[in-house]
Design a protein around this motif. Structure first.
Motif, mmCIF file in Angstrom:
data_model
loop_
_atom_site.group_PDB
_atom_site.id
_atom_site.type_symbol
_atom_site.label_atom_id
_atom_site.label_comp_id
_atom_site.label_asym_id
_atom_site.label_seq_id
_atom_site.Cartn_x
_atom_site.Cartn_y
_atom_site.Cartn_z
ATOM 1 N N SER A 1 19.927 -82.576 49.309
ATOM 2 C CA SER A 1 20.048 -82.126 50.701
ATOM 3 C C SER A 1 19.017 -82.810 51.592
ATOM 4 N N LYS A 2 17.777 -82.883 51.104
ATOM 5 C CA LYS A 2 16.747 -83.568 51.890
ATOM 6 C C LYS A 2 17.072 -85.052 52.039
ATOM 7 N N ALA A 3 17.574 -85.648 50.973
ATOM 8 C CA ALA A 3 17.869 -87.085 51.005
ATOM 9 C C ALA A 3 18.980 -87.417 51.993
ATOM 10 N N VAL A 4 19.974 -86.546 52.121
ATOM 11 C CA VAL A 4 21.045 -86.766 53.096
ATOM 12 C C VAL A 4 20.459 -86.832 54.504
ATOM 13 N N ILE B 1 21.328 -77.428 53.708
ATOM 14 C CA ILE B 1 21.272 -78.324 54.871
ATOM 15 C C ILE B 1 21.270 -77.559 56.193
ATOM 16 N N PRO B 2 22.129 -76.533 56.388
ATOM 17 C CA PRO B 2 22.026 -75.767 57.638
ATOM 18 C C PRO B 2 20.642 -75.145 57.845
ATOM 19 N N LEU B 3 20.007 -74.705 56.758
ATOM 20 C CA LEU B 3 18.643 -74.169 56.838
ATOM 21 C C LEU B 3 17.649 -75.262 57.237
ATOM 22 N N PHE B 4 17.743 -76.425 56.596
ATOM 23 C CA PHE B 4 16.828 -77.526 56.934
ATOM 24 C C PHE B 4 17.014 -77.992 58.377
ATOM 25 N N LEU B 5 18.261 -77.951 58.866
ATOM 26 C CA LEU B 5 18.514 -78.339 60.258
ATOM 27 C C LEU B 5 17.826 -77.400 61.244
ATOM 28 N N THR C 1 14.965 -75.864 60.548
ATOM 29 C CA THR C 1 13.525 -75.784 60.257
ATOM 30 C C THR C 1 12.906 -77.180 60.205
ATOM 31 N N ILE C 2 12.792 -77.767 59.016
ATOM 32 C CA ILE C 2 11.979 -78.977 58.857
ATOM 33 C C ILE C 2 12.608 -80.228 59.476
ATOM 34 N N LEU D 1 9.248 -76.251 46.835
ATOM 35 C CA LEU D 1 9.842 -77.590 46.884
ATOM 36 C C LEU D 1 10.606 -77.829 48.186
ATOM 37 N N MET D 2 11.002 -76.747 48.843
ATOM 38 C CA MET D 2 11.783 -76.885 50.080
ATOM 39 C C MET D 2 10.902 -77.209 51.279
ATOM 40 N N GLU D 3 9.636 -76.813 51.213
ATOM 41 C CA GLU D 3 8.686 -77.067 52.298
ATOM 42 C C GLU D 3 9.135 -76.448 53.620
ATOM 43 N N ILE D 4 9.596 -75.228 53.536
ATOM 44 C CA ILE D 4 10.045 -74.492 54.715
ATOM 45 C C ILE D 4 9.105 -73.307 54.947
#
Length: 478
Positions: free
Chosen positions: A118-121, A145-149, A151-152, A182-185
């Motif tokens: 997910s991070k790599a995408v 991915i929706p969470l990363f969008l 946040t980080i 590992l998610m760094e959120i």
């Protein structure tokens, strides 16, 4: 508009089930509807992709997984001027013989694998300076991915909207809380209002909560997953978010699944020469050493799991043989079911064929040669097999649930427009009652041929469903 699909498997590159077929077909149809769309499909660079495809190396980058920096190689394949496939390469995590696990079970590092994916995408999109209007994610493997969008990666994608599609709520990606760093959120996301789930982390829950819109793969299933019976512990979250939840029925790709043009069957047939279907059936009997091709054939192509009702099929095999039916089962799955099926094959070698494999060419022959198709799933988010079976003139017999309810019309309830059989009580006896109705109808050739024609005329193409997705994308970005 740039739409980016993120998925853990996609035909023709990688596949374990219907998810791969869906994401293999949907971009193609979207591009046909709107020739201005640019579509990028992201998926892992698995061993099966590496060994079967010649891909163009795109860029190299690194992605943080907690305190470690992991090297990533990005590969691509341009399909036409609208569709491009991109593959996230990291041999440590993806260069394996299977996608999610082996005979010992799920890979123990699946959480790490799909956090990295997910991070790599998102990191790849940043490096390529691509900002999609829509990121369409599928199942738990891309649900972060929706969470990363939010946040980080929020500052890199300030206007990108996310759609999250649940293909099967039974698979949620639940892992130990140890992987949270590992998610760094932000730490407050590990809470009941966030992705915490009984002390663990639930990837699928992240997709439901943080996506701008959530879809699932049939209208009935969208209602079912909001109930305690079929909500797998997330029904409360789904009820809370039901203002952004919708069911859109999957379709099938008639360029692949059409008995008139299918290169994997011989002879081809259509609604005007259905009699050729019996020749396909005779060849199939010969190939699999079954006896007496005048006996009706019940086909099964499935994952051998409790969800798929394989226990009901096993219990029904001896009675079906007594009814005069032969059975072919193609699939892999739980060892206990595989063993029981092999025992039945040994006991009834003339009437039962069991092939423990994923075999695409054989699957086409089974659809084309079968008279009935058995789909007694306990729950079925959508199901593609019943749609394919209908196209090939095999009448489906299924349980009234999910997408089966949305695509099969019971003949006893709808004599004029029925296309199959649905049983309402989930037990072997109710299943056998529908099989008995089917065998009775089979011997009335005039009525049977009418139902077969009805089924072959059904339209489960992707066009209508793809338009619904396109309308949703446009609504989100406006």
């Amino acid at each position: 508009m740039i739409i980016s699909f993120v998925v853990s498997e996609v035909t023709p590159f990688s596949k374990t089930g219907g998810l791969a077929d869906v994401v293999g077909a949907l971009p193609k149809v979207l591009s046909q509807i709107d020739n201005k769309l640019q579509i990028i499909v992201f998926s892992p660079y698995y061993q099966m992709v590496k060994t079967s495809e010649q891909l163009k190396p795109e860029i190299q980058l690194s992605v943080n997984l907690g305190n470690e920096s992991k090297p990533i190689n990005l590969y691509s394949k341009q399909i036409n001027n609208q569709i491009k496939f991109m593959f996230i390469g990291c041999d440590e995590y993806f260069d394996r013989p299977c996608l999610y696990g082996d005979e010992k079970g799920d890979y123990p590092d699946n959480a790490q694998r799909f956090i990295l994916f997910s991070k790599a995408v998102l990191t790849s999109l940043v490096n390529l300076q691509i900002k999609p209007e829509i990121l369409h994610c599928h199942d738990w493997q891309s649900a972060l991915i929706p969470l990363f969008l939010k946040t980080i990666y929020a500052h890199q994608f300030p206007t990108t909207k996310s759609v999250f599609t649940i293909h099967n709520l039974g698979y949620q990606g639940i892992f130990s809380a140890d992987v949270f760093p590992l998610m760094e959120i932000p730490n407050d996301i590990f809470s009941p209002q966030g992705i915490e789930y009984y002390g663990k982390i639930n990837f699928l829950k992240a997709g439901i909560i943080y996506a701008d819109f959530v879809t699932t793969v049939s209208i009935t299933y969208a209602q079912e997953i909001q109930t305690p019976d079929k909500g797998f512990g997330l029904d409360g979250v789904l009820r809370e978010k039901n203002n952004k939840l919708m069911g859109i029925l999957n379709g099938i790709d008639y360029e692949i699944w059409d008995p008139e043009s299918d290169k994997l069957i011989s002879p081809n047939f259509n609604i005007s020469n259905i009699s050729r279907k019996s020749i396909v059936k005779q060849k199939l009997y010969s190939e699999l050493n079954l006896k007496d091709a005048s006996r009706p054939l019940a086909g099964v192509i499935t994952r051998l799991a409790q969800q798929k009702g394989i226990d009901l099929i096993i219990d029904a095999i001896e009675p079906m043989i007594a009814f005069g039916i032969n059975v072919i089962i193609l699939g892999k799955g739980d060892a206990q079911y595989e063993q029981r099926l092999l025992e039945l094959k040994t006991k009834f070698p003339d009437n039962v064929s069991v092939i423990l494999a994923f075999d695409e060419p054989l699957a086409h022959k089974i659809y084309a040669g079968s008279d009935f198709f058995l789909i007694p799933s306990q729950y079925e988010p959508c199901g593609l097999t019943q749609m394919i079976a209908l196209r090939y003139g095999a009448i489906p017999i299924g349980f009234r649930t999910g997408g089966l309810n949305d695509t099969i019309r019971d003949i006893s309830e709808n004599p004029e427009n029925g296309n199959g059989f649905l049983f309402k009580e989930y037990n072997t006896q109710a299943f056998l009652e529908k099989i008995k109705q089917a065998i009775t109808l089979f011997h009335n050739k005039r009525k049977w041929n009418k139902i077969v024609r009805q089924g072959m005329q059904e339209d489960f193409s992707w066009t209508r469903s793809a338009q619904k997705y396109l309308d949703l994308y446009q609504k989100l970005i406006s």
